[in-house]
Design a protein around this motif. Structure first.
Motif, mmCIF file in Angstrom:
data_model
loop_
_atom_site.group_PDB
_atom_site.id
_atom_site.type_symbol
_atom_site.label_atom_id
_atom_site.label_comp_id
_atom_site.label_asym_id
_atom_site.label_seq_id
_atom_site.Cartn_x
_atom_site.Cartn_y
_atom_site.Cartn_z
ATOM 1 N N VAL A 150 13.087 -6.810 11.295
ATOM 2 C CA VAL A 150 13.878 -6.432 10.121
ATOM 3 C C VAL A 150 14.793 -5.256 10.465
ATOM 4 O O VAL A 150 14.444 -4.384 11.264
ATOM 5 C CB VAL A 150 12.943 -6.069 8.942
ATOM 6 N N THR B 30 0.815 -1.196 0.000
ATOM 7 C CA THR B 30 0.000 0.000 0.000
ATOM 8 C C THR B 30 0.855 1.255 0.000
ATOM 9 O O THR B 30 0.494 2.265 -0.589
ATOM 10 C CB THR B 30 -0.877 -0.010 1.254
ATOM 11 N N PHE B 31 1.955 1.169 0.659
ATOM 12 C CA PHE B 31 2.778 2.359 0.804
ATOM 13 C C PHE B 31 3.697 2.599 -0.375
ATOM 14 O O PHE B 31 4.305 3.637 -0.497
ATOM 15 C CB PHE B 31 3.604 2.269 2.091
ATOM 16 N N GLY B 32 3.862 1.631 -1.190
ATOM 17 C CA GLY B 32 4.746 1.818 -2.327
ATOM 18 C C GLY B 32 5.305 0.503 -2.820
ATOM 19 O O GLY B 32 4.683 -0.543 -2.677
ATOM 20 N N ASN C 171 7.744 -14.636 2.260
ATOM 21 C CA ASN C 171 7.015 -14.524 3.520
ATOM 22 C C ASN C 171 6.318 -15.840 3.870
ATOM 23 O O ASN C 171 6.282 -16.782 3.073
ATOM 24 C CB ASN C 171 6.030 -13.346 3.474
ATOM 25 N N LYS D 60 0.766 -10.570 10.366
ATOM 26 C CA LYS D 60 0.129 -11.598 9.522
ATOM 27 C C LYS D 60 1.242 -12.345 8.803
ATOM 28 O O LYS D 60 2.384 -11.870 8.755
ATOM 29 C CB LYS D 60 -0.831 -10.945 8.530
ATOM 30 N N VAL E 98 -4.721 -0.741 7.114
ATOM 31 C CA VAL E 98 -3.415 -1.240 6.807
ATOM 32 C C VAL E 98 -3.449 -2.324 5.783
ATOM 33 O O VAL E 98 -2.429 -2.818 5.388
ATOM 34 C CB VAL E 98 -2.738 -1.781 8.052
#
Ligand SMILES: Nc1ncnc2c1ncn2[C@@H]1O[C@H](COP(=O)(O)OP(=O)(O)OP(=O)(O)O)[C@@H](O)[C@H]1O
Length: 954
Positions: free
Chosen positions: A186, A132-134, A208, A251, A647
């Protein structure tokens, strides 16, 4: 033979000066082959097994060299190569052509970023993921020849601000709380601006956990892996709790494998939604499947919501499918109640904002017995039936498919099919471990947040420690929290902005914010009506009582107004009150809101947003929202949920929602792919580790806690703490402390197994079709790939992860361009724009010890022209976001804002190459990576993310 001999003699002659004879080899390397005599009169056969790659592969692998061989005049100039775009769409329409319609920087292979601060160059090689952020790009650091992951944030103020929160939180976590990198969080290396995009440089990780489950064909992982990962996640969560930080979006997709260390570890990523525990700003958080009851119900929340998500993740790792895959919030709650056989306690239901959406009152709520705690026998509330819900909401609740034959947790866990051909002994052992798992889960997916186990308590559970499980676990009392970082450096500057939004100012000591009054930089004007927060600054500056702030992103709360000062703004640069009400700054995303307030005192708009409606609530980039006049905010009743998680991954609903749908789609399609000091009284016998094959003790496990009292006993219990009533029985004990690579390999279910692994009646004898519950799933996404690379892939992956039994061919691969082209394509005409992301109107304060200096570097000018793209996606979709002030007392937490210096990874770390099973990227929208496997569930995780519809709600 004669010829050969003759040739040799001629060569000798030539070597001795014979000029006219044609050239012949001087020396014969090979002799003629004479087959040995065989007695049985059979014709002798010469068998040479030469593993040759197909000729096309051989000729094209080093194509430039091939051309040179063909034509010595051939010259190669990389800069003439056509650009290989990684961003979709790749048409530049914003930011002078640098950005696409989604405000994403258009990335191409071999583009390079340069951090003006650290002077570090990063050369884009591939796309790792798209959120979502990029976008997250895999980048080469030429100096060290290592790879990193660079998250390129969208060129929009709200994203920018929120990303700075991520920088700040991660910096604090890394530097203050986990300097030795032992808590599976991270690492952040650097951040900088590039073409008005904030870029955050992280350590490069691998696939992931969702992808891992996916390549295992949605069969659960073996208990040893579940246990290993659980322990590591708990180490991370313990750290977060200690720091008072809520991740808010835990998640499987946000837990990445780290295969550069052996044995493989996991790391928690994506702190873009995180907040301080005493700054629970947003009401609409967490991805739906992992959303806690508190958040669903609109009750105050704490770090305990991460523990709920963690419980869901553990269950999913074991089952291969989400425990509560609700299609709507109603569906989720319905599933929770059914599977857990309980409902939220009355004291929660009594206070929660959304109780009426899901429950009806059937008794007196005034005299709740048992301290307001529902005792499981009688409650004043009863969950609505589907019909009742429909009658109330005037629409049918979305109900998802059932995947488990059984309806309660115990049966689901116990009845989950065992691995095929498991020896009887192992079945007995696993049965025992499942009991431990069941008990473990019960402590995590506990409705009552006050009773839900903390990371510390969960870490001592036999499922984690490997001690024999003999009876329900009785957790030790939680260690009182004592803040660890006592000597946090404080920036005594008036810049607050998003730092305060994240509760990061050491000066913001509590929800009451009384200390704010004492701030030399802050003059609070009594003003009420806003009851929720976005960014809350302790240093807001007001000039007078007219509510004109001189900064942005400030939000009010009930009874008080706050604004923060942006270091890029002049005190005295007043915001215009365009909304007809007194207001103070809001998030730039306010531009899309039209809200009605029960009180006229609108609070804040973003100056960057122009003539926007006033916004009483702080917003996050994830809470962009279009107008919705039907929603009313009651100042005293904050906390209506927005349509979906701010989110996450909403295909409908979220303010950033359309984007989410889009990006999720792309991701799915393959855009990138996607204290230790409790004395050890005695160690359990080493045989603890033999209860389950493939485990071994690793006393040196790196997860030792240190420093924090609340953490320090964590690991000590792992080896030494005995279960309350259990002795050190060896037979059922098993060590989770470590799992060797080979154990990971052998503990993964073999996809080729034919046994029923799922309880879903539809799929009891077959692998469930992810398309059933994964709206983005499509096997069209899978692409053919040169089989010559499969071996490499398999090796690459199994070296790291050692999953072994999973067919290597199921792994997709990321393909990196080796083209040594320059990043500048003459064909691409773009005007260079210095790093100037947003005007002072749009931004808050950057994370730096010297924000002024830092900011002047970052913000050489203020030429940002706000653009609101019609297509600009919004994760929270079509409904307004709502936040609420939970009204909990503040617990002051201080966090520093140390600037991160670029600490690049050692040259050999994660040197990239072709990474394990993620992959496939787009080139101009055309997928070029990935593979199709032979599995009947073609589940190559072509994206780094999984499901897309988490965030939406009914
Ligand atoms: N350090 C990393 N190493 C490798 N891949 C990464 C890393 N960080 C992120 N990614 C990939 O990029 C994807 C997007 O990253 P991230 O979740 O941080 O972005 P986001 O915009 O916050 O996403 P979301 O929409 O989930 O909020 C991740 O799912 C992951 O696959």
């Amino acid at each position: 033979m004669d010829d050969i001999d003759g040739g040799a003699s001629r060569a000798r002659e030539m070597g001795s000066g014979g000029a006219s004879t044609p050239w012949e080899p001087i020396q014969m390397v090979f002799k003629r082959y004479f087959p040995e005599k065989v007695s049985d009169n059979k014709a002798p056969t010469l068998r040479a097994v030469v593993k040759k790659k197909p000729v096309v592969v051989r000729l094209t692998r080093d194509l430039v060299e091939t051309y040179r061989i063909c034509n010595t005049q051939f010259k190669y100039r990389g800069e003439l190569n056509p650009k290989r775009y990684l961003t979709t769409p790749s048409v530049g329409v914003l930011n002078d052509g640098f950005d696409n319609v989604n405000s994403d920087l258009i990335l191409a292979v071999n583009d390079d970023f340069c951090s003006s601060d650290s002077r570090q160059r990063y050369i884009v090689k591939d796309l790792l993921g798209h959120g979502t952020f990029g976008q997250v790009a895999k980048c080469l650091v030429p100096e060290t020849n290592s790879f990193v992951a660079v998250k390129v944030i969208k060129n929009q103020p709200a994203y920018y601000q929120q990303a700075l929160v991520e920088v700040s939180i991660l910096t604090t976590l890394n530097k203050k709380y986990d300097p030795e990198d032992k808590h599976h969080i991270v690492r952040i290396y650097d951040y900088f601006l590039h073409q008005r995009h904030l870029c955050i440089c992280f350590e490069l990780l691998d696939m992931n956990l969702y992808e891992l489950i996916k390549i295992n064909q949605f069969r659960g992982l073996s208990l040893s892996i579940v246990q290993l990962f659980s322990k590591q996640i708990l180490l991370g969560l313990a750290l977060l709790k200690d720091a008072g930080i809520i991740h808010c979006d835990l998640k499987p997709e946000n837990i990445l494998l780290c295969t550069s260390v052996k044995p493989t570890e996991i790391k928690i990523i994506d702190f873009g939604s995180a907040c301080m525990e005493d700054r629970t700003v947003y009401s609409y958080i967490q991805s739906r499947y992992y959303r806690s009851p508190e958040v669903l119900l609109g009750y105050q929340y704490t770090t305990a919501i991460d523990m709920w998500s963690f419980g869901c993740i553990v269950a999913e790792l074991f089952l291969g499918l989400p425990l509560f895959p609700g299609a709507s919030e109603f569906d989720i709650l319905r599933r929770m109640v059914e599977i857990l056989g309980k409902q939220p306690p009355d004291y929660v239901l009594k206070e929660a904002k959304n109780t009426n959406k899901f429950f009806k009152c059937v008794g007196s709520i005034h005299n709740l017995g048992n301290g307001g705690t529902y005792d499981g026998l009688k409650s004043a509330y009863m969950a609505l039936t589907e019909e009742e819900f429909e009658a109330r909401e005037k629409k049918k609740p979305e109900i998802g498919k059932e995947y488990f034959r059984h309806k309660n947790l115990e049966e689901i866990v116990k009845g989950y099919p065992y691995k095929m051909n498991l020896p009887e002994d192992d079945v007995v052992k696993e049965t025992q471990i499942r009991l431990a798992l069941l008990d473990f889960l019960r402590g995590l997916v506990e409705f009552d947040p006050a009773k839900r186990w903390s990371p510390f308590q969960a870490a001592k559970h036999p499922f984690i420690t490997g001690e024999p499980f003999t009876c329900p676990y009785n957790p030790p009392p939680e260690t009182p929290h004592v803040h660890v970082a006592q000597n946090i450096k404080v920036d005594h500057h008036p810049g607050g902005g998003h730092w305060f939004a994240a509760g990061l100012s050491p000066h913001v000591s509590g929800r009451g914010r009384m200390p704010l009054h004492n701030s030399p930089h802050f003059q609070m004007i009594p003003y009420s009506h806003a009851n929720s927060y976005g960014s809350i600054g302790s240093y807001g500056s007001y000039n007078d009582g007219t509510m004109q702030g001189n900064s942005y992103g400030s939000y009010g709360e009930t009874g008080n107004m706050f604004a923060y000062y942006s270091p890029v703004n002049h005190p005295g640069l007043y915001m215009q009150n365009k909304g007809g009400v007194s207001m103070l700054g809001t998030s730039p995303d306010a531009r899309r809101r039209v809200m009605q307030y029960s009180h006229g005192g609108g609070l804040g708009t973003s100056p960057s947003a122009g003539n926007f409606a006033p916004l009483p609530l702080g917003t996050s980039p994830s809470q962009f929202t279009p107008p919705n006049a039907n929603n009313q905010f009651l100042a005293g009743s904050p906390g209506h949920h927005g349509p979906t998680s701010p989110v996450r991954n909403s295909c409908h609903g979220s303010p950033l929602g359309k984007m989410a749908a889009f990006s999720q789609f792309n991701r799915r399609k393959g855009v990138g792919y996607s204290g230790g000091s409790q004395p050890q009284e005695s160690s359990l016998p080493q045989a603890q580790g033999h209860g389950m094959d493939n485990f071994y003790q690793n006393e040196g496990y790196s997860g030792q806690f240190s420093g924090s009292p609340s953490r320090r006993q964590f690991d000590s219990g792992v080896n030494n703490r005995k279960q309350t009533q259990g002795g050190p029985t060896l037979s059922t004990g098993y060590s989770p402390h470590n799992v060797s690579s080979s154990s990971l390999r052998s503990n993964m279910y073999n996809p080729s197994g034919t046994g029923p692994h799922h309880e879903n009646p539809d799929s009891a004898l077959s692998v469930p079709d992810p398309g059933d519950w994964d709206p983005n799933y499509s096997d069209d996404l899978l692409l053919q790939e040169d089989s010559a690379d499969e071996g490499f892939l398999a090796n690459e992956f199994s070296r790291g992860m050692q999953l072994g039994s999973t067919d290597a061919s199921s792994f997709s691969r990321r393909v990196n361009s080796n083209a040594s082209t320059s990043s500048s394509n003459p064909a691409t005409q773009r005007r260079y724009i210095p790093n100037q992301p947003f005007s002072q109107a749009d931004i808050g304060s950057p994370p730096s010890n010297d924000p002024h200096a830092r900011f002047s570097q970052l913000m050489p000018g203020s030429q940002f022209t706000p653009h609101v793209s019609q297509n600009s996606p919004s994760r929270l979709g079509q409904q307004p976001p709502h936040r609420f002030n939970h009204g909990r007392p503040n617990v002051g937490r201080a966090m520093d804002r140390n600037h991160i210096n670029a600490q690049l990874p050692p040259s050999n770390t994660n040197s990239g190459g072709q990474r394990s099973p993620r992959s496939s990227s787009y080139t101009n929208g055309v997928p070029w990576g990935g593979r199709r496997t032979n599995h009947h569930v073609p589940n190559v995780p072509s994206t780094s993310h999984g499901r897309m519809d988490y965030g939406s709600i009914a």
